[in-house]
Design a protein around this motif. Structure first.
Motif, PDB file in Angstrom:
ATOM      1  N   SER A 140       0.835  -1.206   0.000  1.00 40.90           N
ATOM      2  CA  SER A 140       0.000   0.000   0.000  1.00 40.90           C
ATOM      3  C   SER A 140       0.867   1.251   0.000  1.00 40.90           C
ATOM      4  CB  SER A 140      -0.916   0.021   1.231  1.00 40.90           C
ATOM      5  OG  SER A 140      -1.712  -1.123   1.262  1.00 40.90           O
ATOM      6  N   GLU A 142       3.868   1.573  -0.899  1.00 44.30           N
ATOM      7  CA  GLU A 142       4.585   1.704  -2.166  1.00 44.30           C
ATOM      8  C   GLU A 142       3.674   2.294  -3.252  1.00 44.30           C
ATOM      9  OE1 GLU A 142       6.009   0.048  -6.061  1.00 44.30           O
ATOM     10  OE2 GLU A 142       4.485  -0.998  -4.875  1.00 44.30           O
ATOM     11  N   ARG A 143       2.408   1.832  -3.242  1.00 46.99           N
ATOM     12  CA  ARG A 143       1.454   2.327  -4.229  1.00 46.99           C
ATOM     13  C   ARG A 143       1.175   3.829  -4.021  1.00 46.99           C
ATOM     14  NH1 ARG A 143      -2.619  -0.432  -6.991  1.00 46.99           N
ATOM     15  NH2 ARG A 143      -2.620  -2.148  -5.514  1.00 46.99           N
ATOM     16  N   ARG A 146       3.940   5.933  -5.156  1.00 43.29           N
ATOM     17  CA  ARG A 146       4.024   5.926  -6.597  1.00 43.29           C
ATOM     18  C   ARG A 146       2.919   6.771  -7.227  1.00 43.29           C
ATOM     19  NH1 ARG A 146       2.095   1.479  -9.603  1.00 43.29           N
ATOM     20  NH2 ARG A 146       1.848   0.603  -7.562  1.00 43.29           N
ATOM     21  N   THR A 147       1.666   6.611  -6.764  1.00 44.03           N
ATOM     22  CA  THR A 147       0.537   7.248  -7.450  1.00 44.03           C
ATOM     23  C   THR A 147       0.134   8.585  -6.852  1.00 44.03           C
ATOM     24  OG1 THR A 147      -1.028   6.085  -6.069  1.00 44.03           O
ATOM     25  CG2 THR A 147      -0.435   5.021  -8.133  1.00 44.03           C
TER      26      THR A 147
ATOM     27  N   TYR B 146      -5.473   4.973   2.553  1.00 50.33           N
ATOM     28  CA  TYR B 146      -5.793   5.493   1.228  1.00 50.33           C
ATOM     29  C   TYR B 146      -6.713   6.699   1.309  1.00 50.33           C
ATOM     30  CZ  TYR B 146      -3.616   1.733  -1.447  1.00 50.33           C
ATOM     31  OH  TYR B 146      -2.721   0.888  -2.025  1.00 50.33           O
ATOM     32  N   ASN B 166      -7.822  -1.193  -4.923  1.00 48.88           N
ATOM     33  CA  ASN B 166      -6.417  -1.172  -4.500  1.00 48.88           C
ATOM     34  C   ASN B 166      -6.183  -2.029  -3.256  1.00 48.88           C
ATOM     35  OD1 ASN B 166      -5.675   0.461  -6.573  1.00 48.88           O
ATOM     36  ND2 ASN B 166      -5.792   2.379  -5.384  1.00 48.88           N
ATOM     37  N   GLU B 169      -6.078  -5.587  -4.002  1.00 48.41           N
ATOM     38  CA  GLU B 169      -4.796  -6.004  -4.591  1.00 48.41           C
ATOM     39  C   GLU B 169      -3.702  -6.072  -3.542  1.00 48.41           C
ATOM     40  OE1 GLU B 169      -3.874  -3.383  -7.832  1.00 48.41           O
ATOM     41  OE2 GLU B 169      -5.577  -4.124  -9.023  1.00 48.41           O
ATOM     42  N   ASP B 170      -3.654  -5.014  -2.695  1.00 49.71           N
ATOM     43  CA  ASP B 170      -2.601  -4.979  -1.664  1.00 49.71           C
ATOM     44  C   ASP B 170      -2.718  -6.165  -0.723  1.00 49.71           C
ATOM     45  OD1 ASP B 170      -1.802  -2.681  -2.787  1.00 49.71           O
ATOM     46  OD2 ASP B 170      -2.561  -1.347  -1.193  1.00 49.71           O
TER      47      ASP B 170
END
Lengths: 381, 394, 311
Positions: A140, A142-143, A146-147, B146, B166, B169-170
């Motif tokens: 998470s 890392e995402r 990145r985004t 998030y 997301n 996926e995570d």
């Protein structure tokens, strides 16, 4: 006259070794075995830290996040989950695993994190979940980096903030505890063993079942009156033995019954009535053969208790789930369920349903007994 | 072989009674093993907690996402509306964890207030509780990560959808598992249950059966007549024992035939063979014990008392009904003075056996030897008691 | 009349247990009901007591019809059953008190009655014993005490001496005579004719559910043709040679020889022993023992039914 019959019935029943064994000694013995077997059970259900090994080779240590993650749940932390032992080689860890010193061990090498496990249990699952969590958070983070780079600085703050999402709610009157099923089924069994008493009373007044019964039929007293006195006497004895058992369970084995004593007394009494009346029917219906009678009695009460969860608590629920009518035809189930309802629920619906079933059962049993015993003359002796 | 023959005739005469005993106790063992195998979570190939979710915030992205996530990770039990039914399933451990999401949870969560919480009802201190807590915490923490970094509000459905995707996926990342040792096959596990419960059946059926037969021979007058015959007393007893041994082997054979129901083709598995052997050893030990008990049993009433106390008592302390791993040390020490304990130990060892070298099987054979030692001891005591009684009556 | 049975019929399926039985028992007598095993004695008693249902007939006890609920009649009856009917878990004293209490509710009135019953059967040293600890004879005595403690006017004893040692048997028989002297009417069933001969003032002989003869001992013996049985042991010579000569005597019913013995039965009312011995001596035969026997109830039974009364 009532008093005379009553006292002598009590005397002769209490002195009957066979009777007292089944209604008093056997249940207490069995309860003690339960106590022994379950002494550790509730402790076992409680969560304890999981012993896990970590092999300090390869890339381990290079990734400090994993180390800090592990530290956060190790024995030294506030909220321990794992007890971690470090090994320098995989072989050492392997030996420890096969000796069952640890539940599994962790190897972190070039192609990622590996958890070596021996078997597949809850502890292993929790360990795996913990490690998964580490991988998942990393993903998470890392995402996001990145985004959504603008959000990145806030990440550690968010992760450190401790939010409570869950609050525990009160269950019933008392906390669920499945071992109680065994003890409640045991009470059910004991109440039904009152059948031995009922059985005995029938043969004592039926001229075709015992010489003493024949003598009684010749006395200037109504047989049914004598029988009624006898039933009062043995129901009292049976009631006292049940209370003794409940006291033993409660004070010696610390079995929890909740604290509604009046209702516990009522449930015990309903159970006794059902047990004694059940025996009376067996005695009235089956004419000859003491061996056969006690065989049938023990067989049927054992079967009923079995389905009420005496040998395995889960049977009780599995049976009722598979065949719901079982809950309505099994007196042992009613008794144990009455105690259960009293312990677990705030409400009384379920309790009274069971107690009502027990009293109705006794009433029907006695109607049958009356229909059979009303006859004062015998076609043969 | 006169006595042996007579013994056989009596067994034949009492066959219906003996068959009923066998049928009842086998029935118990069968039900127990079926329910045991399906109720003991340790033996699920993939251990999933059984949870019940009562979602009052249906349509809320966070709530729905959580439910969706948990559905994948846990075994979902059909939600019950009534509180009584909910509590019932909790007590019976049909549902180990009841989770209720209040309405408006999503809005509250996304506003960052976190004033509404998810309610849980659990069996206190249970491991399942910890596990599900962890799952919920993980999902909501990630969601929060998030949502807060992206400043997402509750009406931004598209963004919330993305977050849910997301997170899925995570959270799909998982640790690689390396299995050490052999995997356990399901049929061996079920068989292990059957064999464990069988100890209760074996003891009950043997004590009831042998005492039914011995009651005939132990009638004082008949006993005297036999002792008055030119046959040596020890010979009489040995012939009786031999007769009973036939009964024992027959009982064992029936139980093994039933075990095929569980095992099927796996009967060739060395572990199953060992379990069958172990059952034979216990049957012989039970025979010897019953022979001893028969010295004390007179009426049909005491026969049932002795059988029930011994069979149920040893089963409970030896780990038949409650797994041995959950028994206290004191209990285990006490239990180690019963053959049942060693029988159960052997069954448990056999079921986790991965290789059949002497190194691994040593303990199993030792447990069987100990049972045989019990058998010998019981027999010696029974014969000795018989002799002493005879002296007394002389 | 204490008991009156008219035309009583009881069937067990196809088997007729009581076949139009008529019977009377008078106040103050010891009435003996004698018959082989299975002749219907116990069935008759159980019907009189209204324990068994019957197919036909009428039963009066103390001149009133007997029903299961005739408690007023039952108060005055005492029964001693063939099987020992006591409660194993109660002591000797408690057993007597318990059963007596079914008849006499008042505890104060009961206590002396119980004491008297214990005295009567001589169980004073055993009052705290449990039935299991008593020998067969003592158990029978307890059984009797339980049946008579309430001082019944009619006492029915159904084979009270089966499997009892001779000493206890005498004790029991004496007791029955004493009860009779104290005013109780007694019905006594047995298949031991000696007992019945010893104590009964009137006897009925039963076979196959019917009374085949009844009356006093002498009445019964007078019913049959035989008078006495005479046995003469012949030390020398062959008794067979005598049979023809003796058979011709007018008072001789039959003559027979068995080994060295000459067996002669005489007609009722005649003896003629001296003339028999004379004939033997006249033939030059030396006599050894010579004895005569009076007819027994067995002879009565044998003559009427053609079979032995004994088992």
């Amino acid at each position: 006259m009532f008093f005379h019959l009553f006292i002598y019935r009590i005397k002769s029943s209490v002195r009957n070794v066979q009777l007292m064994f089944w209604t008093l000694a056997f249940p207490i013995l069995l309860a003690s075995f339960f106590g022994l077997a379950f002494s550790n059970l509730n402790k076992a259900d409680a969560f304890s830290e999981i012993p896990i090994g970590v092999v300090k080779t390869g890339t381990f240590g290079a990734d400090s996040t994993l180390q800090s993650h592990l530290d956060a749940v190790s024995s030294e932390s506030d909220d321990p989950l794992l007890t971690i032992t470090y090994y320098s080689t995989a072989e050492e860890a392997e030996t420890a695993l096969s000796d069952k010193q640890i539940k599994g061990f962790l190897v972190d090498d070039a192609d990622g994190l590996h958890l070596h496990l021996l078997s597949n249990g809850l502890d292993e699952t929790i360990t795996k979940q913990f490690l998964d969590w580490y991988l998942q958070v990393s993903a998470s983070v890392e995402r996001i980096v990145r985004t959504n780079p603008s959000g990145a600085p806030a990440i550690s703050g968010i992760l450190e903030k401790n939010v409570t999402y869950i609050t525990e709610q009160k269950t019933g009157a008392n906390a669920p505890n499945s071992t109680l099923t065994y003890y409640y089924a045991l009470i059910g069994m004991t109440c039904l063993y009152g059948a031995f008493m009922g059985l005995d009373q029938v043969s004592c007044v039926q001229a075709n079942q015992s010489p003493a019964g024949a003598r009684l039929n010749l006395a200037p007293v109504s047989k049914l009156k004598v029988f009624a006195c006898s039933l009062c006497a043995v129901t009292l004895i049976q009631y006292l033995t049940i209370l003794l058992l409940v006291a033993y369970l409660s004070f010696v084995l610390h079995v929890d019954f909740g604290n509604r004593i009046g209702f516990i007394l009522l449930a015990s009494f309903a159970g006794c009535c059902a047990g004694v009346s059940f025996g009376a029917v067996l005695g009235a219906v089956i004419k000859k053969g003491d061996g056969i009678k006690s065989g049938i009695l023990i067989g049927s009460t054992m079967t009923m208790s079995f389905f009420a969860g005496l040998m395995q608590a889960s049977i009780k629920y599995a049976a009722i789930k598979a065949a719901p009518f079982l809950a309505y035809i099994n007196p042992a189930e009613w008794i144990s369920d009455a105690f259960y309802a009293l312990y677990y629920f705030d409400t009384y619906d379920r309790f009274f349903q069971n107690v009502a079933l027990l009293f109705a059962f006794s009433f029907v049993m006695y109607l049958i007994v009356y229909a059979i015993m009303r006859r004062q003359q015998y076609a043969s002796l | 072989m006169r006595v042996f023959k007579a013994c056989f005739r009596i067994i034949w005469k009492n066959l219906p009674t003996l068959a009923i005993y066998l049928a009842i106790f086998l029935f118990f063992a069968l039900i127990l093993s079926f329910s045991g195998a399906s109720n003991q979570p340790e033996h699920y190939a993939d251990k999933k907690s059984r949870i019940m979710i009562i979602n009052e915030d249906e349509g809320g992205e966070v709530a729905d996402g959580l439910v969706q996530f948990l559905s994948g990770e846990c075994q979902i039990v059909t939600p019950e509306k009534e509180k009584v039914a909910q509590l019932d399933s909790l007590f019976s451990e049909d549902a180990e964890y009841i989770l209720s999401i209040p309405s408006g949870f999503t809005d509250d969560f996304l506003s960052g207030k976190h004033s509404l919480t998810i309610g849980k009802m659990i069996v206190p201190n249970s491991t399942t509780g910890v596990q599900v807590d962890l799952l919920v915490q993980k999902y909501l923490d990630t969601f929060r990560l998030y949502a807060e970094t992206g400043r997402v509000t509750s009406d931004d459905t598209a963004a919330l959808e993305t977050i849910r995707k997301n997170i899925r996926e995570d959270l799909d990342h998982s640790t690689d598992i390396v299995w050490a040792g052999a995997a356990q096959t399901g049929s061996v596990q079920t068989a292990a249950y059957y064999f464990k419960y069988l100890s209760y059946t074996i003891l009950s059926v043997m004590i009831l059966g042998v005492s039914t037969i011995m009651r005939v021979f132990n009638k004082p007058d008949l006993r005297r007549r036999m002792l008055g015959s030119p046959l040596a007393a020890t010979r009489v007893n040995l012939e009786l024992f031999l007769g009973m041994l036939c009964y024992a082997v027959a009982v064992w054979a029936v139980m093994m035939a039933i075990s095929l129901v569980f095992v099927g083709p796996a009967v060739a598995d060395q572990r199953i063979v060992l379990m069958i052997l172990n059952a034979l050893v216990l049957t012989v030990t039970a025979l010897s014990l019953s022979f001893l008990c028969a010295q004390f049993i007179r009426g049909p009433g005491s026969q049932h008392s002795v059988a029930n106390v011994i069979a149920l008592g040893t089963s409970f302390v030896s780990g038949v009904f409650v797994p041995q791993s959950l028994l206290g040390d004191t209990v285990k020490n006490v239990a180690s003075f019963t053959p049942t304990y060693w029988y159960v130990t052997a069954v448990e060892d056999i079921s986790t056996l991965s290789s059949f070298g002497l190194q691994n099987t040593r303990d199993i054979y030792l447990a069987m030897l100990i049972q045989m030692a019990f058998a010998a001891a019981f027999l010696v005591v029974a014969l000795g008691l018989g002799r002493q009684k005879r002296r007394k009556s002389n | 009349m204490v008991v009156e049975v008219k035309n009583l019929v009881k069937r067990y399926g196809d088997l007729i247990a009581l076949d139009h039985l008529d019977m009377e028992v008078r106040e103050g007598e010891v009435f003996g009901l004698l018959g082989p095993n299975g002749s219907g004695k116990t069935t008759a008693i159980n019907c009189i007591l209204s324990l068994l249902s019957y197919d036909k007939g009428e039963i009066l006890v103390f001149d009133q019809p007997m029903r299961p609920t005739s408690y007023q009649i039952k108060k005055d009856i005492g029964i001693i059953m063939q099987n020992v009917a006591v409660i194993d878990e109660l002591t000797v004293y408690e057993n007597i008190d318990y059963f007596c209490g079914l008849y006499v509710a008042d505890k104060k009135k009961r206590a002396p009655l119980v004491e008297e019953a214990i005295d009567f059967v001589g169980l004073n040293d055993f009052r705290k014993f449990y039935p299991k600890k008593l020998s067969g004879g003592l158990l029978r005595r307890l059984n009797i005490a339980c049946g008579i403690a309430h001082k019944p006017r009619l006492i029915i004893l159904d084979e009270p001496t089966v499997a009892v040692d001779p000493q206890s048997r005498n004790n029991i028989l004496e007791g029955i005579e004493r009860l009779n002297k104290e005013g109780a009417t007694i019905i006594y069933t047995s298949h031991y004719m000696e007992e019945v001969e010893q104590i009964c003032s009137r006897i009925a002989i039963m076979d196959k559910g019917r009374i085949i003869a009844q009356g006093t001992k002498d009445d019964l013996k007078n019913m049959i043709r035989i008078g006495e049985k005479i046995t003469i042991e012949c030390l020398t010579g062959d008794p067979n040679d005598l049979i023809d000569a003796i058979g011709e005597l007018p008072f001789v019913a039959s003559a027979d020889a068995r080994e060295k013995n000459l067996l002669v039965t005489t007609e009722r009312g005649h003896n003629g022993l001296s003339s028999l011995v004379q004939i033997v001596h006249d033939k030059g035969i030396q006599t050894g023992r010579v004895y005569c026997e009076l007819p027994t109830l067995n002879d009565v039974f044998l003559e009427i039914t053609g079979k032995e009364l004994r088992d």
